[in-house]
Every structure is written in C-alpha cells, then in structure tokens.
Design an enzyme around this catalytic site. Structure first.
Site, short mmCIF file in Angstrom:
data_model
loop_
_atom_site.label_atom_id
_atom_site.label_comp_id
_atom_site.label_asym_id
_atom_site.label_seq_id
_atom_site.Cartn_x
_atom_site.Cartn_y
_atom_site.Cartn_z
N ASP A 17 -16.28 -31.80 -24.18
CA ASP A 17 -17.45 -31.99 -23.46
C ASP A 17 -17.06 -31.99 -21.86
O ASP A 17 -16.10 -32.23 -21.45
CB ASP A 17 -18.00 -33.49 -23.80
N ASP A 18 -18.48 -31.70 -21.11
CA ASP A 18 -18.54 -31.89 -19.60
C ASP A 18 -18.07 -31.10 -18.80
O ASP A 18 -17.77 -31.03 -17.74
CB ASP A 18 -17.90 -33.36 -19.40
N HIS A 72 -26.58 -34.46 -17.32
CA HIS A 72 -25.76 -35.43 -18.08
C HIS A 72 -26.44 -36.78 -18.18
O HIS A 72 -25.79 -37.97 -18.08
CB HIS A 72 -24.13 -35.77 -17.62
N HIS A 162 -12.58 -33.98 -23.98
CA HIS A 162 -13.27 -33.73 -22.72
C HIS A 162 -12.49 -32.62 -22.09
O HIS A 162 -11.22 -32.82 -21.92
CB HIS A 162 -13.73 -35.11 -22.15
#
Length: 201
Positions: A17-18, A72, A162
């Site tokens: 993620d991210d 987000h 992440h």
C-alpha cells in the site's frame, strides 16, 4: 470483498500500500525481481502524480496495480460521495500514467462499511482486504516483519505490506524481510500469486 482465498493450495498474495515513492518502492521492486515474484500494489493518486516513473516501473515489471484513493482519507469518516471522488480522481491519475484501469480497490486503514462497498460494486470495483498484517508501517525490523508473516501464514493468505509511507517511517525492513521470507516460504511449498490470480481460485 476478498480477505483471503478459500483454498487448500499453498498460494499467497503479497500486497503493498501507499506507494509509489523513490525511497522504498524501488527496493521492494528489486527484491521481487530478484525472486521472480509478482505483487499487487495499491497506489495513491497524489504519489502516482509525483512519481510517475516509479508507477510506470511497477506496471512495466508485470505487477498488478490497485486503487488506494487519491489522498488516503479514512473513508468511513467521510461519505459515499467523497469516496466516489477519491476513487475517480485516483483512477484518472493511474490511467494517465499507465493507460490502465484497475478494478481492484483497497480502502486506507481497511475502513469500509456496507454503503461504501455497495457503491464500489456499482463503480465496477472489487474490494481487497488482507488476512495477515505485517505492521511494517511501525518501522519494524526485517526480523519482526518476517515473524509477523510466519506466525499467521496459511494457504490463500493476503499479506499487507507498505511500499511507501510518511517521511518519518523507515520501511527498509520490508524489502529485507521479503528477501528472506520469499525463499523460505518457497521451500515450504508456497507459491506467490497476484490478487486477480487469487480471486480466480
């Protein structure tokens, strides 16, 4: 929604993620390349626009891209209307760089409710959760991340990691853990797949 695959086959999906960023995403891509593993990357629109070359590299190296909103936000604290904006805005960002429209969506913090999931479905998206949280965002060591994976490993697992984070977070443990855990799990008979491959099972 999928949180894991109901299967006895020893398959695992690695998800990140991210991203993208220029600090940790390239390290993770290097490790995945080294071990010939494809992952699923849930990208943020703001970062796709900031690091288009890294987003393109994720695509060029055969990984799957998913939508992780534009800014987000914690969607359950906003509204259906806001989620639609976040998803569409990120969709445009991803498409402008990759010419690709994903059908996979992961909510920041995994925060979804029935109304949001219904709307996602109407928008042509499928929600993706996870069954193993590495907690790598806490800047854990590679040893701790590896242990969090091995403690809970099971057939059909979706592992949450992440590939970028806040500038104060040190995610170097993620790439290091992957470099050790991939060959270890392969010896145990596990195979690494993407979310679409897992879903097909």
């Amino acid at each position: 929604m999928i949180y894991k695959a109901n299967t006895n086959q020893k398959v695992i999906a690695l998800t990140f993620d991210d991203g993208p960023d220029r600090r940790f995403t390239p390290q993770i891509l290097d490790v995945l390349n080294k071990h010939h593993v494809k992952g699923t990357f849930f990208l943020l629109g703001t970062r796709v626009e900031k690091y288009p070359d890294v987003a393109k590299r994720i695509q060029n190296e055969g990984h799957v891209i998913g939508n992780h909103t534009y800014w987000h936000p914690e969607l359950t604290k906003t509204s259906v209307k806001n989620m639609k904006w976040e998803v569409k805005k990120n969709e445009e960002a991803i498409q402008s760089i990759t010419n690709f429209k994903t059908q996979l969506f992961r909510a920041p913090y995994g925060a979804l409710d029935d109304d949001l999931v219904d709307e996602l479905s109407k928008m042509g998206y499928r929600g993706v959760g996870w069954s193993i949280d590495t907690e790598d965002w806490k800047s854990l060591s590679s040893k701790e991340i590896k242990q969090n994976i091995l403690n809970d490993i099971h057939p059909g697992a979706i592992i949450l990691m992440h590939s970028a984070g806040h500038w104060t977070q040190d995610l170097s443990g993620t790439a290091e853990a992957l470099d050790e855990v991939i060959p270890y799990l392969r010896k145990k008979g596990y195979e690494f797949v993407t979310i679409p491959e897992l879903w097909a099972m």
